[in-house]
Motif scaffolding. Structure first.
Motif, PDB file in Angstrom:
ATOM      1  N   ALA A  40       0.993  -6.921  10.422  1.00 53.16           N
ATOM      2  CA  ALA A  40       0.149  -6.281  10.614  1.00 53.16           C
ATOM      3  C   ALA A  40       0.267  -5.379   8.835  1.00 53.16           C
ATOM      4  N   TYR A  41       0.022  -4.012   8.775  1.00 51.20           N
ATOM      5  CA  TYR A  41       0.965  -3.802   7.925  1.00 51.20           C
ATOM      6  C   TYR A  41       1.384  -2.570   8.513  1.00 51.20           C
ATOM      7  N   ASP A  42       3.055  -2.042   8.077  1.00 52.83           N
ATOM      8  CA  ASP A  42       3.770  -1.640   8.450  1.00 52.83           C
ATOM      9  C   ASP A  42       4.850  -1.112   7.698  1.00 52.83           C
ATOM     10  N   PHE A  43       5.455   0.014   7.864  1.00 59.72           N
ATOM     11  CA  PHE A  43       6.935   0.458   7.564  1.00 59.72           C
ATOM     12  C   PHE A  43       7.641  -0.494   7.349  1.00 59.72           C
ATOM     13  N   MET A 101       4.109  -2.395  23.723  1.00 58.45           N
ATOM     14  CA  MET A 101       5.290  -1.388  23.174  1.00 58.45           C
ATOM     15  C   MET A 101       5.568  -0.975  22.079  1.00 58.45           C
ATOM     16  N   ALA A 102       6.234  -1.375  21.767  1.00 54.70           N
ATOM     17  CA  ALA A 102       7.043  -1.725  20.373  1.00 54.70           C
ATOM     18  C   ALA A 102       5.755  -1.502  18.903  1.00 54.70           C
ATOM     19  N   LEU A 103       4.489  -2.191  19.264  1.00 51.82           N
ATOM     20  CA  LEU A 103       3.654  -2.236  17.996  1.00 51.82           C
ATOM     21  C   LEU A 103       2.833  -0.818  18.219  1.00 51.82           C
ATOM     22  N   ALA A 104       2.235  -0.350  19.273  1.00 49.21           N
ATOM     23  CA  ALA A 104       1.450   0.248  19.999  1.00 49.21           C
ATOM     24  C   ALA A 104       1.651   1.149  18.733  1.00 49.21           C
ATOM     25  N   GLY A 105       2.985   1.800  18.013  1.00 48.65           N
ATOM     26  CA  GLY A 105       2.908   2.846  17.306  1.00 48.65           C
ATOM     27  C   GLY A 105       2.355   2.284  15.424  1.00 48.65           C
ATOM     28  N   LEU A 106       2.205   1.244  15.374  1.00 47.82           N
ATOM     29  CA  LEU A 106       1.408   0.681  14.113  1.00 47.82           C
ATOM     30  C   LEU A 106       0.950   1.734  13.091  1.00 47.82           C
ATOM     31  N   PRO A 107       0.683   2.026  11.839  1.00 50.06           N
ATOM     32  CA  PRO A 107       0.504   2.725  10.619  1.00 50.06           C
ATOM     33  C   PRO A 107      -1.468   1.881  10.977  1.00 50.06           C
ATOM     34  N   SER A 108      -2.482   2.771  10.991  1.00 50.03           N
ATOM     35  CA  SER A 108      -3.460   2.180  10.923  1.00 50.03           C
ATOM     36  C   SER A 108      -3.917   1.749   9.465  1.00 50.03           C
ATOM     37  N   VAL A 109      -4.548   1.011   9.606  1.00 48.76           N
ATOM     38  CA  VAL A 109      -5.073   0.544   8.179  1.00 48.76           C
ATOM     39  C   VAL A 109      -6.152   0.789   7.850  1.00 48.76           C
ATOM     40  N   LEU A 152       4.092   0.710   2.873  1.00 44.40           N
ATOM     41  CA  LEU A 152       3.198  -0.314   3.940  1.00 44.40           C
ATOM     42  C   LEU A 152       2.894  -1.143   3.052  1.00 44.40           C
ATOM     43  N   VAL A 153       4.023  -2.920   3.591  1.00 48.03           N
ATOM     44  CA  VAL A 153       3.739  -4.077   3.636  1.00 48.03           C
ATOM     45  C   VAL A 153       2.510  -4.997   5.119  1.00 48.03           C
ATOM     46  N   LYS A 154       2.161  -6.149   3.832  1.00 49.29           N
ATOM     47  CA  LYS A 154       1.587  -6.333   5.443  1.00 49.29           C
ATOM     48  C   LYS A 154       2.702  -7.751   5.670  1.00 49.29           C
ATOM     49  N   MET A 155       2.766  -8.105   7.122  1.00 52.42           N
ATOM     50  CA  MET A 155       4.434  -8.710   7.123  1.00 52.42           C
ATOM     51  C   MET A 155       3.895  -9.259   8.773  1.00 52.42           C
ATOM     52  N   LEU A 161       0.343  -1.487  -0.572  1.00 50.76           N
ATOM     53  CA  LEU A 161       0.070   0.410   0.370  1.00 50.76           C
ATOM     54  C   LEU A 161       1.074   1.434   0.421  1.00 50.76           C
ATOM     55  N   HIS A 162       0.172   2.302  -0.760  1.00 56.51           N
ATOM     56  CA  HIS A 162       0.715   3.898  -0.823  1.00 56.51           C
ATOM     57  C   HIS A 162       0.826   4.203   0.903  1.00 56.51           C
ATOM     58  N   PRO A 163       1.724   4.626   1.783  1.00 58.44           N
ATOM     59  CA  PRO A 163       1.715   5.178   3.012  1.00 58.44           C
ATOM     60  C   PRO A 163       0.505   6.304   2.891  1.00 58.44           C
ATOM     61  N   GLY A 164       0.965   7.239   1.622  1.00 56.02           N
ATOM     62  CA  GLY A 164       0.127   8.740   2.505  1.00 56.02           C
ATOM     63  C   GLY A 164      -1.168   8.258   1.678  1.00 56.02           C
ATOM     64  N   THR A 165      -2.400   7.385   0.498  1.00 51.90           N
ATOM     65  CA  THR A 165      -3.371   6.990   0.002  1.00 51.90           C
ATOM     66  C   THR A 165      -3.662   5.426   1.248  1.00 51.90           C
ATOM     67  N   LYS A 166      -3.050   4.293   1.160  1.00 48.26           N
ATOM     68  CA  LYS A 166      -3.783   3.799   1.685  1.00 48.26           C
ATOM     69  C   LYS A 166      -3.989   2.692   0.620  1.00 48.26           C
ATOM     70  N   GLN A 167      -3.571   3.074  -0.922  1.00 46.10           N
ATOM     71  CA  GLN A 167      -3.923   2.283  -1.805  1.00 46.10           C
ATOM     72  C   GLN A 167      -2.820   1.237  -2.498  1.00 46.10           C
ATOM     73  N   PRO A 168      -3.619   0.420  -2.824  1.00 40.97           N
ATOM     74  CA  PRO A 168      -2.445  -0.180  -3.141  1.00 40.97           C
ATOM     75  C   PRO A 168      -1.435   0.476  -4.012  1.00 40.97           C
ATOM     76  N   ILE A 169      -0.172   0.323  -4.153  1.00 36.07           N
ATOM     77  CA  ILE A 169       0.931   1.426  -5.019  1.00 36.07           C
ATOM     78  C   ILE A 169       1.114   0.003  -6.125  1.00 36.07           C
ATOM     79  N   GLY A 170       1.344   0.896  -8.130  1.00 31.06           N
ATOM     80  CA  GLY A 170       1.590   0.458  -9.033  1.00 31.06           C
ATOM     81  C   GLY A 170       3.647   0.347  -8.760  1.00 31.06           C
ATOM     82  N   PRO A 171       3.183  -0.326 -10.114  1.00 25.25           N
ATOM     83  CA  PRO A 171       5.187  -0.208 -10.700  1.00 25.25           C
ATOM     84  C   PRO A 171       5.598   1.139 -10.858  1.00 25.25           C
TER      85      PRO A 171
END
Ligand SMILES: *Cc1c(COP(=O)(O)O)cnc(C)c1O
Length: 452
Positions: free
Chosen positions: A306-309, A443-451, A318-321, A32-42
């Motif tokens: 989860a999706y993360d940077f 604690m480390a997971l508290a900052g995960l981006p919301s998707v 953002l990749v789900k891992m 996903l694109h970190p801004g739009t949260k939409q799937p990214i393209g090539p």
């Protein structure tokens, strides 16, 4: 009986990489694109990677041809040997058969040149002048430095500071191949300066070093970025390992019941295991695949799916891992190559599908396993590889308990000739285990981006 070696002639080297995406029952979640949260393209990835690698990243074709020039370089050390570890089997008094594929015979001493050479080739094809990257223990940096030297590419490496200081010979090797090495975090990038402003004594992390490298690549037209693990195309390039192992086990008249590999970002594990998991997915042969990670960096066993940077400064998509959070800075344990907060999305997806069994081992157990291996088989393993050895020994001892014989295959992903300080410290009783508590994980997971 003594240790047995199975060698393939050069004409048996694989001529294509195996893409497990072709055999998955469900595709891995999109990037996903970190801004739009939409799937990214090539096109979104084009500033960072050459298009040929981006197309491999999203390909669902089962076999992707290895370019002739890449094959020619592979042939210097490939096919790599497969060994039957008879002396280790005897020491363990196990009915199990233990095989290991040895990737330490490459010029850089690990599996990483399998992808470094391919990545350098595609960058060169597309007119790139310079590749910038990060390295933890230095294995990836030295592999890309080697590949860059062959193709006449400039290589710039941000090396996690703790390794930069602990592993001067890995740095020397990169410089010998002609690369430029900078300790990370550095003053050269905005990402590095931001970290240093808050933590002047920061020993760095892979996440921080990735931010620095991505930043430089994004800002320079003639420069691309390269990653030594995690991404689909990196795992793809490593599948020469498992394909060769399949052919070598056929020579031995055998097939693994269980395949074992260590997991940092997941590439050497995928390299040996995916061809076998593919056969299972196609309904041809059953297999268990065991991924071994350090208890001090337990993304698969304690992280969240989860999706993360991919980096600390949040410059990547953002990749789900399975992740421990992008701000995670692991304790100073010695398997530097296994200190990444995330995991390859394909490995994570297969864990979710129940096709990979993750396990975690403590540092002291892995060093004990590595020394038992060195004292029977003679090869000094990289501290990362000690995790795979510990996993394989565990499986072999289970066979003994249950009184059954199984065939175990593991990936000896690199030698430990540049890691002897770690063994010196272990033998002097200076190493300790690090437990990663559930509270710290939370604690480390508290900052995960919301998707959404
Ligand atoms: C880099 C490295 C690893 C960890 O990376 P993966 O992508 O998980 O393979 C493990 N072992 C060695 C020898 C390495 O160089």
């Amino acid at each position: 009986m003594d240790t047995v070696k199975y060698l393939l002639t050069e004409d048996r080297m694989p001529t294509s990489w195996y893409n497990i995406a072709a055999d998955l029952p469900t595709p891995a979640p999109p990037v996903l694109h970190p801004g739009t949260k939409q799937p990214i393209g090539p096109a979104d990835l084009a500033p960072l990677f050459p298009m040929a690698l981006i197309l491999q990243e999203v390909s669902t074709e089962r076999a992707i041809a290895i370019p002739e020039e890449v094959q020619a370089i592979y042939r210097q050390w490939r096919p790599t040997p497969l060994y039957r570890a008879r002396r280790l089997e005897r020491a363990l008094d196990t009915p199990a058969k233990i095989y290991y594929k040895y990737e330490g015979v490459s010029p850089a001493g690990s599996h990483k040149p399998n992808t470094a050479v391919a990545q350098a080739y595609y960058n060169k094809q597309e007119g790139v002048k310079r590749i910038v990257t990060e390295t933890g223990a230095g294995q990836w940096g030295s592999s890309l430095a080697f590949a860059g030297a062959l193709f006449g590419l400039e290589i710039k490496v941000y090396m996690v500071r703790v390794s930069y200081e602990q592993k001067p010979y890995r740095r020397a090797l990169m410089e010998a191949y002609g690369a430029t090495v900078t300790a990370s975090p550095s003053e050269e990038t905005a990402s590095g300066r931001a970290i240093l402003a808050e933590h002047p004594d920061s020993t760095g992390s892979l996440g921080i070093a990735i931010s620095e490298a991505v930043e430089v690549a994004a800002q320079n037209d003639d420069t691309k970025y390269a990653l030594g693990s995690v991404l689909n195309h990196v795992l793809l390039h490593q599948t020469v390992i498992g394909q060769e192992a399949l052919a070598q086990l056929e020579m031995a008249g055998d097939y693994p019941d269980v395949v074992v590999g260590c997991t940092g970002g997941g590439s050497n594990f995928a390299g040996i295991a995916f061809p076998f998991i593919g056969a299972k997915l196609r309904g041809e042969r059953d297999v268990r695949a065991v991924a071994v990670e350090p208890a001090a960096c337990p993304s698969l066993t304690k992280g969240r799916y989860a999706y993360d940077f991919g980096d600390t400064a949040h410059l990547t998509p953002l990749v789900k891992m399975h992740t421990l959070g992008s701000t995670f800075v692991p304790s100073g344990f010695h398997a530097g190559g296994l200190r990444y907060h995330g995991m390859a999305p394909l490995v994570s997806h297969l864990v979710q599908l129940g096709l990979i069994e993750p396990t975690a081992y403590q540092q002291l157990d892995t060093f004990a396993a590595g020394l038992q291996f060195a004292r029977t088989e003679g090869i000094m393993p990289a501290p990362e590889a000690n995790h795979a050895i510990a996993g394989a020994i565990h499986e072999a001892l289970r066979c003994k308990e249950e009184g059954v014989s199984r065939t175990i295959l593991f990936n000896l992903c690199g030698h430990g000739h540049f890691d002897m300080q770690a063994y010196t410290d272990y033998l002097a009783g200076k190493l300790r285990d690090f437990e990663y508590s559930d509270a710290e994980v939370a604690m480390a997971l508290a900052g995960l981006p919301s998707v959404g």
